[in-house]
Design an enzyme around this catalytic site. Structure first.
Site, PDB file in Angstrom:
ATOM      1  N   LEU A  17      28.869   6.672 -62.789  1.00  0.00           N
ATOM      2  CA  LEU A  17      28.318   6.212 -63.984  1.00  0.00           C
ATOM      3  C   LEU A  17      26.928   6.972 -64.678  1.00  0.00           C
ATOM      4  O   LEU A  17      26.529   6.578 -65.561  1.00  0.00           O
ATOM      5  CB  LEU A  17      27.425   4.692 -63.545  1.00  0.00           C
ATOM      6  CG  LEU A  17      28.276   3.704 -63.064  1.00  0.00           C
ATOM      7  CD1 LEU A  17      27.522   2.586 -62.631  1.00  0.00           C
ATOM      8  CD2 LEU A  17      29.592   3.516 -63.909  1.00  0.00           C
ATOM      9  N   ARG A  35      24.539   8.273 -63.756  1.00  0.00           N
ATOM     10  CA  ARG A  35      23.377   7.920 -63.088  1.00  0.00           C
ATOM     11  C   ARG A  35      22.760   6.747 -63.788  1.00  0.00           C
ATOM     12  O   ARG A  35      21.679   6.619 -64.254  1.00  0.00           O
ATOM     13  CB  ARG A  35      22.329   9.134 -63.145  1.00  0.00           C
ATOM     14  CG  ARG A  35      22.815  10.229 -62.209  1.00  0.00           C
ATOM     15  CD  ARG A  35      22.125  11.636 -62.470  1.00  0.00           C
ATOM     16  NE  ARG A  35      22.520  12.562 -61.587  1.00  0.00           N
ATOM     17  CZ  ARG A  35      22.146  12.755 -60.351  1.00  0.00           C
ATOM     18  NH1 ARG A  35      21.403  12.017 -59.921  1.00  0.00           N
ATOM     19  NH2 ARG A  35      22.599  14.094 -59.956  1.00  0.00           N
ATOM     20  N   GLY A  36      23.735   6.034 -64.260  1.00  0.00           N
ATOM     21  CA  GLY A  36      23.450   4.673 -65.048  1.00  0.00           C
ATOM     22  C   GLY A  36      23.580   4.916 -66.631  1.00  0.00           C
ATOM     23  O   GLY A  36      23.835   4.045 -67.356  1.00  0.00           O
ATOM     24  N   TYR A  50      16.397  12.178 -48.845  1.00  0.00           N
ATOM     25  CA  TYR A  50      16.207  11.070 -49.906  1.00  0.00           C
ATOM     26  C   TYR A  50      15.038  10.181 -49.536  1.00  0.00           C
ATOM     27  O   TYR A  50      15.182   9.349 -48.539  1.00  0.00           O
ATOM     28  CB  TYR A  50      17.578   9.946 -49.940  1.00  0.00           C
ATOM     29  CG  TYR A  50      18.662  10.591 -50.609  1.00  0.00           C
ATOM     30  CD1 TYR A  50      18.585  11.694 -51.365  1.00  0.00           C
ATOM     31  CD2 TYR A  50      20.068  10.034 -50.415  1.00  0.00           C
ATOM     32  CE1 TYR A  50      19.888  12.224 -51.903  1.00  0.00           C
ATOM     33  CE2 TYR A  50      20.971  10.497 -51.024  1.00  0.00           C
ATOM     34  CZ  TYR A  50      21.086  11.537 -51.469  1.00  0.00           C
ATOM     35  OH  TYR A  50      22.281  12.284 -52.214  1.00  0.00           O
ATOM     36  N   SER A  68      26.563   3.097 -67.815  1.00  0.00           N
ATOM     37  CA  SER A  68      26.856   1.972 -67.111  1.00  0.00           C
ATOM     38  C   SER A  68      27.080   0.662 -67.807  1.00  0.00           C
ATOM     39  O   SER A  68      27.334  -0.565 -67.499  1.00  0.00           O
ATOM     40  CB  SER A  68      25.825   1.634 -66.254  1.00  0.00           C
ATOM     41  OG  SER A  68      24.537   1.171 -66.942  1.00  0.00           O
TER      42      SER A  68
HETATM   43  N1  LIG Z   1      26.000  15.304 -53.290  1.00  0.00           N
HETATM   44  C1  LIG Z   1      24.912  15.258 -54.301  1.00  0.00           C
HETATM   45  O1  LIG Z   1      24.462  16.314 -54.707  1.00  0.00           O
HETATM   46  C2  LIG Z   1      24.876  13.974 -54.770  1.00  0.00           C
HETATM   47  C3  LIG Z   1      23.645  13.805 -55.979  1.00  0.00           C
HETATM   48  C4  LIG Z   1      23.561  12.406 -56.262  1.00  0.00           C
HETATM   49  C5  LIG Z   1      23.962  11.319 -55.717  1.00  0.00           C
HETATM   50  N2  LIG Z   1      24.643  11.574 -54.312  1.00  0.00           N
HETATM   51  C6  LIG Z   1      25.121  10.456 -54.026  1.00  0.00           C
HETATM   52  O2  LIG Z   1      26.098   9.558 -54.657  1.00  0.00           O
HETATM   53  C7  LIG Z   1      25.634   8.157 -54.831  1.00  0.00           C
HETATM   54  C8  LIG Z   1      25.725   7.811 -56.202  1.00  0.00           C
HETATM   55  O3  LIG Z   1      25.153   8.521 -57.173  1.00  0.00           O
HETATM   56  P1  LIG Z   1      24.323   8.123 -58.380  1.00  0.00           P
HETATM   57  O4  LIG Z   1      23.403   6.892 -57.843  1.00  0.00           O
HETATM   58  O5  LIG Z   1      24.043   9.169 -59.166  1.00  0.00           O
HETATM   59  O6  LIG Z   1      25.554   7.253 -59.197  1.00  0.00           O
HETATM   60  P2  LIG Z   1      25.792   6.331 -60.481  1.00  0.00           P
HETATM   61  O7  LIG Z   1      26.428   5.188 -59.930  1.00  0.00           O
HETATM   62  O8  LIG Z   1      26.366   7.066 -61.309  1.00  0.00           O
HETATM   63  O9  LIG Z   1      24.232   5.712 -60.848  1.00  0.00           O
HETATM   64  C9  LIG Z   1      23.453   4.883 -60.269  1.00  0.00           C
HETATM   65  C10 LIG Z   1      22.853   4.243 -61.354  1.00  0.00           C
HETATM   66  O10 LIG Z   1      23.515   3.758 -62.351  1.00  0.00           O
HETATM   67  C11 LIG Z   1      22.803   2.346 -62.466  1.00  0.00           C
HETATM   68  N3  LIG Z   1      23.759   1.219 -62.472  1.00  0.00           N
HETATM   69  C12 LIG Z   1      23.992   0.261 -63.601  1.00  0.00           C
HETATM   70  N4  LIG Z   1      25.090  -0.493 -63.618  1.00  0.00           N
HETATM   71  C13 LIG Z   1      25.524  -0.185 -62.246  1.00  0.00           C
HETATM   72  C14 LIG Z   1      26.572  -0.862 -61.356  1.00  0.00           C
HETATM   73  N5  LIG Z   1      27.208  -1.800 -61.827  1.00  0.00           N
HETATM   74  N6  LIG Z   1      26.497  -0.178 -60.152  1.00  0.00           N
HETATM   75  C15 LIG Z   1      25.883   0.715 -59.553  1.00  0.00           C
HETATM   76  N7  LIG Z   1      24.805   1.280 -60.446  1.00  0.00           N
HETATM   77  C16 LIG Z   1      24.759   0.826 -61.770  1.00  0.00           C
HETATM   78  C17 LIG Z   1      22.013   1.989 -61.414  1.00  0.00           C
HETATM   79  O11 LIG Z   1      21.007   0.925 -62.043  1.00  0.00           O
HETATM   80  P3  LIG Z   1      19.726   0.690 -61.830  1.00  0.00           P
HETATM   81  O12 LIG Z   1      18.738   1.708 -62.397  1.00  0.00           O
HETATM   82  O13 LIG Z   1      19.559  -0.729 -62.610  1.00  0.00           O
HETATM   83  O14 LIG Z   1      19.383   0.516 -60.339  1.00  0.00           O
HETATM   84  C18 LIG Z   1      21.505   3.457 -60.921  1.00  0.00           C
HETATM   85  O15 LIG Z   1      20.247   3.890 -61.778  1.00  0.00           O
HETATM   86  C19 LIG Z   1      24.080   8.212 -54.465  1.00  0.00           C
HETATM   87  O16 LIG Z   1      23.458   7.192 -54.149  1.00  0.00           O
HETATM   88  C20 LIG Z   1      24.183   9.384 -53.427  1.00  0.00           C
HETATM   89  O17 LIG Z   1      24.363   8.927 -52.195  1.00  0.00           O
HETATM   90  C21 LIG Z   1      25.045  12.901 -54.194  1.00  0.00           C
END
Ligand SMILES: NC(=O)c1ccc[n+]([C@@H]2O[C@H](COP(=O)([O-])OP(=O)(O)OC[C@H]3O[C@@H](n4cnc5c(N)ncnc54)[C@H](OP(=O)(O)O)[C@@H]3O)[C@@H](O)[C@H]2O)c1
Length: 334
Positions: A209, A211-212, A56, A215
């Site tokens: 979410l 990826r938002g 990352y 959300s």
């Molecule tokens: N193992 C794997 O293959 C894999 C793949 C992807 C992720 N991950 C892990 O999982 C974690 C979470 O994944 P993700 O980031 O895709 O999750 P997610 O929660 O689905 O998406 C995060 C996105 O949602 C937006 N968002 C809107 N409201 C939100 C709120 N209340 N809280 C949090 N986010 C909000 C964020 O906004 P903004 O754009 O406004 O900031 C961000 O762009 C990652 O950080 C990573 O550590 C693992």
């Protein structure tokens, strides 16, 4: 903060983990000071599980977490359990060039991660994607050697399917499988979730979410930088985006009736799927973090769950969860 167990062999962790990816990569620019403030606020609120990957931002995310931990009060620093993914190969331009799960590579990746994080052990260590050229037994076996030496505490998996889960679990104790799971990404329910449950392995759910997308904050006219994952994700394109945002509108009505936000309903729904599931929250600002943690106070009863299921049927999403080239790396989709 409620806690959940990472499988029968893993640690107790906060019911919501903080996924730190977006603080360094994949969702456009992030604010460094706000990212660190978000990490501190999460620890202060009782979040114990921090998820990262060595790729990352090519080490950036681990160094950021290391910096935040050094600046945190000792008690907060000590409560942190760090989950690290490794194996993805990058080049200096940020391009992706495959996965490396060879035992020597596993130990090399771990040595660098320990340095960047500034810790003496990694709590959960996992390869991000199955390396098709290396049997999972060899990759997991190498992590098991790191466990024996005290460099790693627990072994996790990421985006692998039933057969790989079974082979890994036959090699060493596995705490959790990290995999995408949300209201609109239900693929694990048929075969993967029954397998992890049979074997006493937890799920750390990402993309809760989508990826938002679900959300409640994502708008059709949002401009995405070329290096933003969502600029290339099938679910965020044209007609697919429109159809998916229509689902969000349906969910918003339920959220309003519950006095909650759309994001909180989406997170609470994943929390409601079982005590063995720990959602990873991708917040990178204190405001988003506070919203996400609010999901812990949302209780969904049978009528709520039925209304949600009707608003967002299991197969309603438009578009795959990754572009085709990345789908091909998902052992979990075979
Ligand atoms: N193992 C794997 O293959 C894999 C793949 C992807 C992720 N991950 C892990 O999982 C974690 C979470 O994944 P993700 O980031 O895709 O999750 P997610 O929660 O689905 O998406 C995060 C996105 O949602 C937006 N968002 C809107 N409201 C939100 C709120 N209340 N809280 C949090 N986010 C909000 C964020 O906004 P903004 O754009 O406004 O900031 C961000 O762009 C990652 O950080 C990573 O550590 C693992």
């Amino acid at each position: 903060m409620h806690t959940r167990s990472l499988g029968t062999t893993g640690p107790q962790v906060s019911a919501l983990g903080l996924g730190c990816m977006g603080m360094s990569a994949l969702y456009g620019d992030a604010d460094r000071a706000e990212s660190i403030a978000t990490l501190h606020a999460a620890l202060e609120a009782g979040v114990t599980l921090l998820d990262t990957g060595d790729f990352y931002g090519m080490g950036h995310n681990e160094m950021l977490i290391g910096e935040a931990l050094r600046a945190a009060p000792p008690a907060r620093r000590e409560q942190a359990l760090i989950s690290v993914k490794f194996g993805a190969l990058r080049d200096p331009d940020g391009n992706w060039s495959g996965y490396d799960g060879r035992p020597a590579a596993v130990k090399n990746f771990a040595a660098y991660s320990l340095q960047r994080l500034g810790v003496d052990h990694i709590d959960v260590y996992r390869i991000a994607r199955l390396d098709p050229d290396v049997p999972i037994e060899e990759t997991v076996g190498a992590i098991a050697e790191l466990v024996e030496k005290g460099h790693v505490r627990h072994i996790g998996l990421s985006e692998v399917g039933e057969e790989t889960i079974r082979r890994a679990a036959a090699t060493a104790p596995i705490s959790d499988l990290q995999i995408e799971y949300s209201l609109i990404t239900r693929g694990i329910e048929d075969r993967i979730l029954p397998t992890t449950r049979e074997l006493g392995i937890a799920i750390t759910a990402y993309g809760v979410l989508s990826r938002g997308l679900i959300s409640g904050h994502f708008h059709r006219d949002r401009q995405l930088a070329p290096n933003d994952f969502r600029a290339h994700s099938p679910r965020f394109q044209g007609e697919n985006l429109q159809r998916n945002l229509d689902l969000v509108d349906a969910l918003r009505k339920i959220a309003e009736q519950k006095g909650a936000t759309v994001a909180q309903i989406a997170i609470a729904w994943v929390l409601s799927r079982g005590e063995d599931i720990v959602p990873l929250i991708g917040a990178r600002t204190r405001e988003r973090l506070a919203e996400s943690l609010g999901a812990l106070d949302v209780t969904l009863d049978e009528a709520d769950l039925a209304a949600i299921e009707q608003a967002v049927p299991a197969d309603a999403v438009a578009g795959e969860r990754y572009p085709a080239a990345q789908m091909a790396h998902l052992d979990s989709e075979r």
